[in-house]
Write a protein that holds these residues in place. Structure first.
Motif, PDB file in Angstrom:
ATOM      1  N   GLY A  47     -44.382 -33.106  11.804  1.00  0.00           N
ATOM      2  CA  GLY A  47     -43.633 -32.293  10.848  1.00  0.00           C
ATOM      3  C   GLY A  47     -44.307 -32.091   9.512  1.00  0.00           C
ATOM      4  N   GLY A  48     -43.525 -32.279   8.445  1.00  0.00           N
ATOM      5  CA  GLY A  48     -43.992 -32.004   7.099  1.00  0.00           C
ATOM      6  C   GLY A  48     -45.289 -32.687   6.710  1.00  0.00           C
ATOM      7  N   ARG A  51     -48.156 -30.760   8.289  1.00  0.00           N
ATOM      8  CA  ARG A  51     -48.276 -29.464   7.619  1.00  0.00           C
ATOM      9  C   ARG A  51     -48.878 -29.615   6.232  1.00  0.00           C
ATOM     10  N   ASN A 140     -44.073 -26.733  11.391  1.00  0.00           N
ATOM     11  CA  ASN A 140     -43.498 -28.079  11.370  1.00  0.00           C
ATOM     12  C   ASN A 140     -43.443 -28.686  12.760  1.00  0.00           C
TER      13      ASN A 140
END
Length: 488
Positions: A47-48, A51, A140
């Motif tokens: 996810g974040g 990214r 994400n």
């Protein structure tokens, strides 16, 4: 501040950034991965963090997904981490602190929403690909398995990130049906990252905007705050308006697009408002911190009273008398509906109500008394009021803009001068309640408050008085306002 699209990234640059970030966080992710692998479980950074590593945005909050159930995760962390918390256990999440690192580890999930429910039904998933497929956007839905550091990108997130595009792993209609808040997250990520939202995603947001009504006010509020405090809020706000989502979460904003401002400086008050927001952001360094939600939201709401106060006068003149007062009431009502705190609501509403006050200053005709009242009414929002008032000048007439700036410079200089002389930021009467009661020989009651108010007005009109002058003024007032009500 410009919301112009950022240039695409190169795959080589993305790979370089990821390599550097994995080296930085390696001591944590490698040992954590080894612990799970030794127990026969899979673990991946997801996810974040993945990214943001590609975007060169460093962080110490790390999200993982795993094949392990929460109870297994908790056992694998016990005795190794500094602290464990399990508030997210119902959603399969265990949190921990490892030195300077905050980690959240969530069991593979398959998550769906009942059309009438505000909360997800959580089911554990079978593998990493399935878990990534249920995430909001492809950027994400990338992962790095640990400890081997294998890159997993089954939905093309790397290409979308390089092109700065927001796209869903599957059909956007399915994604937004599962969690309608993802429509607001699209706008928020556009504002945070400067990304373009794919056409099919925009179309789904437009068709399904009404679904946002099943989401709780608190979750909507939190996304709105993140959007407004992002580097490119115009991108996100424009997307909310264009797709119709704003009509449900912040209807005062699209309503402004119907109104022309009284000087015809912009095609509508909506565009003027976005410009004021951007100019407010450019000035918020005056506050000495990072993004300031109260200042930004006040800029966004400062003219929301115009649609309700528009009047057509003779000669084609359009007026918006008292839109400041009406707008403050509307702002308070909207923020209460979104469950903002009383402190934030009071601050923003006060700024909206006061945003026109400066225009009575003219070319500096205000008396010192008027300046004191300006400061008193602004209270602890004075610094933000300075920002909002300056940002509200969007005229394209450079001569007029320069004149307004010089005039406000003059007002701020007078405020600073009076503040130095009179402790202006804490204006109080020259006698307190105890002294008033002693001088008048009375006990607590409404008469003390009336006397206090009178002395405060004298303080505002004439500045500080000596103790003897204040005593004489109080006695003079008392003689002309005899106590006619028993017990006071």
């Amino acid at each position: 501040m410009s919301d112009a699209a950022l240039p695409p990234l190169t795959i080589v640059e993305v790979q370089r950034r990821v390599g550097e970030e994995l080296t930085r966080i390696g001591p944590v992710i490698d040992e954590l991965g080894a612990r799970f692998a030794a127990a026969g479980e899979e673990l991946a950074l997801v996810g974040g963090p993945v990214r943001d590593a590609m975007l060169g945005r460093l962080q110490n909050d790390l999200d993982f997904t795993t094949s392990a159930r929460p109870e297994t995760t908790e056992k694998l962390l016990a005795g190794w981490v500094d602290a464990i918390w399990d508030m997210g256990r119902a959603f399969g999440t265990i949190g921990a602190r490892i030195g300077e690192w905050q980690v959240e580890i969530t069991t593979y999930r398959a998550e769906t929403y009942d059309p009438s429910s505000r909360k997800p039904d959580v089911e554990y998933g079978a593998d990493l690909t399935g878990d990534l497929g249920r995430r909001d956007f492809t950027v994400n839905a990338m992962a790095v398995s640990v400890p081997g550091r294998g890159f997993e990108d089954p939905y093309g997130g790397l290409v979308d990130l390089a092109n700065r595009t927001l796209r869903t792993p599957g059909r956007p209609e399915d994604s937004f049906s599962d969690d309608p808040l993802r429509m607001m997250r699209a706008a928020r990520f556009a504002a945070q990252l400067g990304f373009e939202v794919a056409p099919e995603v925009v179309a789904a947001m437009t068709a399904m905007a009404g679904r946002i009504e099943i989401i709780s006010a608190e979750r909507v509020r939190d996304e709105l705050v993140k959007l407004v405090c992002a580097p490119f809020p115009r991108l996100g706000l424009s997307l909310l308006v264009d797709t119709g989502l704003a009509a449900y979460v912040l209807p005062e904003l699209p309503a402004l697009a119907l109104e022309r401002d009284e000087h015809h400086r912009h095609k509508d008050v909506y565009e003027h408002t976005l410009t004021v927001l951007e100019q407010s952001i450019d000035l918020e360094s005056r506050l000495g911190g990072g993004p300031d939600f109260v200042s930004r939201f006040a800029a966004l709401m400062h003219d929301v009273g115009k649609p309700r106060t528009r009047r057509f006068e003779s000669g084609g003149v359009v007026t918006f008398h008292h839109h400041d007062v009406v707008g403050a009431k509307m702002t308070r009502k909207r923020m209460q509906a979104l469950r903002f705190s009383n402190a934030e609501t009071d601050a923003v509403a006060r700024l909206v109500e006061l945003h026109l006050r400066f225009h009575g200053y003219g070319s500096g005709e205000w008396t010192d008394s008027a300046v004191r009242r300006y400061v008193r009414d602004a209270g602890d929002q004075l610094a933000r009021l300075h920002i909002l008032t300056r940002a509200d000048c969007t005229t394209r007439n450079q001569r007029k803009a320069d004149r307004l700036r010089r005039t406000y410079d003059s007002l701020e200089e007078r405020i600073a001068r009076l503040a130095e002389q009179e402790e202006l930021d804490a204006i109080r009467p020259d006698l307190d309640g105890a002294q008033i009661m002693e001088i008048l020989g009375i006990g607590p009651g409404p008469r003390v408050g009336a006397a206090y108010k009178h002395l405060l007005e004298l303080r505002m009109d004439h500045g500080p008085m000596s103790a003897d002058e204040a005593r004489e003024a109080l006695i003079t007032w008392a003689d002309s306002h005899p106590d006619t009500r028993p017990g006071q």
